[in-house]
Design a protein around this motif. Structure first.
Motif, short mmCIF file in Angstrom:
data_model
loop_
_atom_site.label_atom_id
_atom_site.label_comp_id
_atom_site.label_asym_id
_atom_site.label_seq_id
_atom_site.Cartn_x
_atom_site.Cartn_y
_atom_site.Cartn_z
N PRO A 48 0.84 -1.20 0.00
CA PRO A 48 0.00 0.00 0.00
C PRO A 48 0.88 1.25 0.00
N SER A 49 0.41 2.27 -0.69
CA SER A 49 1.17 3.49 -0.87
C SER A 49 0.53 4.65 -0.14
N ARG A 50 1.37 5.62 0.26
CA ARG A 50 0.86 6.87 0.82
C ARG A 50 0.09 7.64 -0.24
N MET A 51 0.37 7.38 -1.51
CA MET A 51 -0.30 8.07 -2.60
C MET A 51 -1.59 7.33 -2.95
N SER A 52 -2.71 7.90 -2.57
CA SER A 52 -4.00 7.27 -2.84
C SER A 52 -4.30 7.32 -4.33
N ASP A 53 -5.29 6.58 -4.75
CA ASP A 53 -5.70 6.63 -6.16
C ASP A 53 -6.12 8.04 -6.55
N GLU A 54 -6.79 8.75 -5.62
CA GLU A 54 -7.22 10.13 -5.89
C GLU A 54 -6.01 11.05 -6.05
N GLN A 55 -5.00 10.91 -5.19
CA GLN A 55 -3.79 11.72 -5.31
C GLN A 55 -3.05 11.41 -6.61
N ALA A 56 -3.02 10.13 -6.99
CA ALA A 56 -2.37 9.74 -8.24
C ALA A 56 -3.09 10.37 -9.43
N GLN A 57 -4.40 10.40 -9.38
CA GLN A 57 -5.18 11.02 -10.46
C GLN A 57 -4.94 12.53 -10.49
N ASP A 58 -4.90 13.18 -9.32
CA ASP A 58 -4.62 14.62 -9.25
C ASP A 58 -3.24 14.92 -9.83
N ALA A 59 -2.25 14.10 -9.50
CA ALA A 59 -0.90 14.29 -10.02
C ALA A 59 -0.88 14.17 -11.53
N THR A 60 -1.63 13.21 -12.05
CA THR A 60 -1.70 13.01 -13.50
C THR A 60 -2.30 14.21 -14.21
N VAL A 61 -3.40 14.71 -13.68
CA VAL A 61 -4.08 15.86 -14.30
C VAL A 61 -3.17 17.09 -14.26
N LEU A 62 -2.53 17.33 -13.12
CA LEU A 62 -1.63 18.48 -13.01
C LEU A 62 -0.45 18.34 -13.97
N ALA A 63 0.16 17.15 -14.03
CA ALA A 63 1.30 16.94 -14.93
C ALA A 63 0.89 17.22 -16.38
N LEU A 64 -0.26 16.73 -16.79
CA LEU A 64 -0.73 16.98 -18.16
C LEU A 64 -0.96 18.47 -18.40
N GLY A 65 -1.44 19.17 -17.37
CA GLY A 65 -1.67 20.61 -17.49
C GLY A 65 -0.38 21.42 -17.61
N LEU A 66 0.75 20.84 -17.25
CA LEU A 66 2.03 21.55 -17.33
C LEU A 66 2.76 21.33 -18.65
N VAL A 67 2.20 20.49 -19.53
CA VAL A 67 2.80 20.28 -20.85
C VAL A 67 2.91 21.64 -21.55
N GLY A 68 4.08 21.92 -22.09
CA GLY A 68 4.33 23.19 -22.76
C GLY A 68 5.11 24.18 -21.91
N THR A 69 5.24 23.91 -20.59
CA THR A 69 6.02 24.78 -19.71
C THR A 69 7.50 24.66 -20.08
N ALA A 70 8.21 25.76 -20.01
CA ALA A 70 9.63 25.79 -20.40
C ALA A 70 10.48 24.87 -19.54
N TYR A 71 11.52 24.32 -20.15
CA TYR A 71 12.53 23.57 -19.42
C TYR A 71 13.54 24.57 -18.85
N ARG A 72 13.97 24.33 -17.62
CA ARG A 72 15.08 25.09 -17.06
C ARG A 72 15.80 24.20 -16.08
N TYR A 73 17.10 24.04 -16.27
CA TYR A 73 17.90 23.23 -15.37
C TYR A 73 17.77 23.77 -13.95
N GLY A 74 17.43 22.91 -13.01
CA GLY A 74 17.24 23.31 -11.62
C GLY A 74 15.88 23.93 -11.35
N GLY A 75 15.05 24.07 -12.39
CA GLY A 75 13.75 24.72 -12.24
C GLY A 75 12.74 23.83 -11.54
N ASN A 76 11.85 24.48 -10.73
CA ASN A 76 10.84 23.70 -10.02
C ASN A 76 9.52 24.45 -9.86
N THR A 77 9.26 25.41 -10.75
CA THR A 77 7.98 26.13 -10.74
C THR A 77 7.50 26.35 -12.17
#
Length: 175
Positions: A48-77
């Motif tokens: 069992p994981s600390r990441m629930s199915d709902e959290q995994a789904q939220d992470a997926t949606v957010l990741a897809l929403g960030l497609v197109g964001t610029a790459y920057r070495y060391g960047g985290n926003t």
């Protein structure tokens, strides 16, 4: 016309190898073959994981929403851009989970997941000779979101693409 007896003499003799030499070559070949491949993960369901199915789904949606964001070495926003580990750290933090900062640390974090048990939100770890150098977030249908390289943007890629499939080390999920 030659007879069978003459043909047998015309063939070169087969080289002989003693059993110890053959066993040593076989062992060396097996060890060399194992050294470069991904670690073997048992085909059992992950713990069992600390990441629930709902959290995994939220992470997926957010990741897809960030497609197109610029790459920057060391960047985290989203405003400053992302490198691959910064993207994962940002997405997981938004889903309520803290991750290590580097890909190397992420490759050892959580638990390994057998390919038959991966789900959206899990991490895909890439590298060569077992050394992790890149990671992405699985989003389903054999695809992952990642921040690939300088000059690029966060993008969607397929695990089956030759470049990525040849560098896939394994999958990870938070414990």
């Amino acid at each position: 016309m030659t007879n069978a007896h003459d043909m047998n003499h015309a063939r070169p003799a087969r080289p002989t190898v003693d059993r110890r030499t053959a066993a040593a070559w076989l062992a060396a070949g097996l060890l060399a073959g194992c050294a470069g491949g991904p670690p073997v993960v048992p085909a059992t369901p992950p713990r069992p994981s600390r990441m629930s199915d709902e959290q995994a789904q939220d992470a997926t949606v957010l990741a897809l929403g960030l497609v197109g964001t610029a790459y920057r070495y060391g960047g985290n926003t989203p405003e400053g851009g992302f490198d691959c580990s910064g993207l994962i750290m940002y997405v997981y933090r938004a889903a309520g989970l803290a991750t290590p900062r580097t890909v190397r640390e992420m490759s050892l974090w959580g638990q390994p997941v057998h390919p038959s048990f991966v789900r959206t939100g899990d991490l895909a770890i890439f590298g060569s000779r077992g050394d992790a150098s890149h990671a992405g977030i699985l989003v389903g249908q054999g695809r992952f979101v990642h921040a690939p390289s300088t000059g690029g943007t966060v993008s969607l890629a397929r695990l089956a693409e030759g470049y990525w499939s040849s560098r896939l080390i394994g999958y990870r999920r938070p414990l």
